[in-house]
Design an enzyme around this catalytic site. Structure first.
Site, short mmCIF file in Angstrom:
data_model
loop_
_atom_site.label_atom_id
_atom_site.label_comp_id
_atom_site.label_asym_id
_atom_site.label_seq_id
_atom_site.Cartn_x
_atom_site.Cartn_y
_atom_site.Cartn_z
N ASP A 37 0.84 -1.20 0.00
CA ASP A 37 0.00 0.00 0.00
C ASP A 37 0.88 1.25 0.00
OD1 ASP A 37 -2.15 -1.70 0.24
OD2 ASP A 37 -2.25 -1.53 2.43
N1 URA Z 1 -0.93 -5.90 4.09
C1 URA Z 1 -1.45 -4.66 4.02
O1 URA Z 1 -2.43 -4.38 4.68
N2 URA Z 1 -0.86 -3.76 3.24
C2 URA Z 1 0.25 -4.03 2.51
O2 URA Z 1 0.76 -3.15 1.82
C3 URA Z 1 0.79 -5.31 2.60
C4 URA Z 1 0.18 -6.24 3.39
#
Ligand code: URA
Length: 238
Positions: free
Chosen positions: A100
């Site tokens: 993310d």
């Molecule tokens: N889990 C998440 O919530 N976000 C990420 O970027 C990777 C794993």
């Protein structure tokens, strides 16, 4: 590598290579190069229009800062590819899975589509290790809930290992998953009542984020690291 040495990879002697350079037959990154001593990446060199080296696959680790998108293009924000020098951005590299925008840490970039696919496929069970900071005191009940497989609104997470490092008003823990659904780690912590404050990825399979790599920095994987990843994914060494 020196330009004359790179040009010689086309099957020329060093002397013939120098003559070819002087005659403008040796190009680097699409333009004639005249300095036999200049340092070049052999992957960028052509003699009479033909590449001197079969294009090898590329494997790169990046330490992603927050605010950067795990994609190859984005109109509004910087992407992980923008962290690389310009010539490397045009080699067809793609990220292995996604982090993310607000999540930091290890992203692998490769031109090896098969390896990328296997590393994110649950079938090959490549582990991803995250360091999570969350609200509230984590307890052994949370460790047990992660180990059992948390039921989320639309799927049940596979069993995950949670290791508490610090617990208190804010807790710190490592979590290891073998799958990576959308916002999965955030959703798992929210499901046990401990919303995430920050998340960093520290490992994919056998590749650990290099502690010498600052946020925003990158490096090529070593041959040993690449071989380890391929072994993990059942791909023979070429
Ligand atoms: N889990 C998440 O919530 N976000 C990420 O970027 C990777 C794993």
């Amino acid at each position: 590598m020196r330009l004359d040495k790179a040009a010689a990879l086309a099957g020329l002697t060093r002397g013939e290579a120098r003559k070819a350079i002087a005659a403008g037959r040796v190009w680097v990154d699409g333009a004639p190069a005249r300095d036999a001593a200049m340092q070049v990446d052999p992957a960028a060199v052509t003699v009479d229009g033909a590449a001197v080296q079969a294009p090898g696959k590329l494997y790169i680790m990046v330490n992603k800062p927050a605010g950067v998108i795990t994609a190859t293009e984005d109109r509004r924000a910087g992407t992980v590819l923008d962290l690389l020098p310009e010539p490397l951005r045009r080699k067809g590299l793609g990220p292995v899975g996604r982090l993310d925008k607000d999540v930091t840490g290890l992203v692998l970039l490769t031109t090896d589509g098969q390896l990328a696919h296997r590393l994110i496929s649950p079938k090959w069970k490549a582990e991803k290790l995250y360091r999570a900071r969350c609200e509230g005191a984590l307890t052994q009940a949370d460790v047990a809930a992660f180990a059992e497989g948390l039921a989320l609104s639309d799927f049940t997470a596979k069993p995950a290992r949670l290791r508490i490092i610090e617990t208190g008003e804010v807790s710190l823990a490592d979590v290891v998953l073998t799958e990576g659904k959308f916002h999965q780690v955030k959703r798992m912590f929210a499901a046990v009542g401990h919303p995430l404050i920050s998340l960093e990825r520290l490992r994919i399979g056998c590749i650990e984020l290099d502690p010498a790599l600052e946020r925003g920095a990158w490096r090529m994987l070593t041959q040993d690291e690449t071989a380890g990843l391929k072994r993990l994914c059942g791909m023979e060494e070429e």
